[in-house]
Scaffold this motif. Structure first.
Motif, PDB file in Angstrom:
ATOM      1  N   GLN A  40      31.903   1.533 -15.635  1.00  0.00           N
ATOM      2  CA  GLN A  40      33.259   1.100 -15.964  1.00  0.00           C
ATOM      3  C   GLN A  40      33.300  -0.400 -16.235  1.00  0.00           C
ATOM      4  N   LEU A  43      31.817  -1.054 -19.665  1.00  0.00           N
ATOM      5  CA  LEU A  43      32.733  -0.635 -20.719  1.00  0.00           C
ATOM      6  C   LEU A  43      33.798  -1.701 -20.975  1.00  0.00           C
ATOM      7  N   GLN A  44      34.369  -2.254 -19.908  1.00  0.00           N
ATOM      8  CA  GLN A  44      35.384  -3.299 -20.058  1.00  0.00           C
ATOM      9  C   GLN A  44      34.809  -4.513 -20.791  1.00  0.00           C
ATOM     10  N   LEU A  46      32.115  -4.627 -22.705  1.00  0.00           N
ATOM     11  CA  LEU A  46      31.723  -4.260 -24.067  1.00  0.00           C
ATOM     12  C   LEU A  46      32.930  -4.212 -25.000  1.00  0.00           C
ATOM     13  N   GLN A  47      34.052  -3.716 -24.521  1.00  0.00           N
ATOM     14  CA  GLN A  47      35.267  -3.698 -25.339  1.00  0.00           C
ATOM     15  C   GLN A  47      35.693  -5.119 -25.702  1.00  0.00           C
ATOM     16  N   LYS A  48      35.602  -6.025 -24.743  1.00  0.00           N
ATOM     17  CA  LYS A  48      35.961  -7.423 -25.020  1.00  0.00           C
ATOM     18  C   LYS A  48      34.972  -8.036 -26.007  1.00  0.00           C
ATOM     19  N   ASN A  50      33.254  -6.503 -28.329  1.00  0.00           N
ATOM     20  CA  ASN A  50      33.566  -5.954 -29.663  1.00  0.00           C
ATOM     21  C   ASN A  50      34.774  -6.646 -30.269  1.00  0.00           C
ATOM     22  N   TYR A  51      35.781  -6.938 -29.458  1.00  0.00           N
ATOM     23  CA  TYR A  51      36.969  -7.658 -29.908  1.00  0.00           C
ATOM     24  C   TYR A  51      36.585  -9.047 -30.423  1.00  0.00           C
ATOM     25  N   ARG A  54      34.712  -8.828 -33.721  1.00  0.00           N
ATOM     26  CA  ARG A  54      35.628  -8.531 -34.843  1.00  0.00           C
ATOM     27  C   ARG A  54      36.384  -9.784 -35.258  1.00  0.00           C
TER      28      ARG A  54
END
Length: 59
Positions: A40, A43-44, A46-48, A50-51, A54
């Motif tokens: 978990q 995942l948190q 990795l999401q940041k 990716n943001y 981008r």
């Protein structure tokens, strides 16, 4: 992204998780509760990451 490195720094009841993409030398950190499991936390972070990646492309 062929490889992502994760770094964990625990501070009391929280953990600072840093996701690092070595090819672009891009880092992103999140602070999450220490009660989360490692998946978990990753995942948190990795999401940041990716943001952030981008946003770099949009510039």
């Amino acid at each position: 992204m062929s490889e992502i490195l994760f770094e964990y720094i625990r501070q009391g009841s929280y953990v600072k998780v840093t996701a690092i993409e070595p090819e672009t030398k891009t880092e992103a950190s999140v602070v999450v509760p220490a009660s989360l499991n490692q998946e978990q936390m990753n995942l948190q972070a990795l999401q940041k990451l990716n943001y952030v990646l981008r946003k770099k492309v949009e510039e």
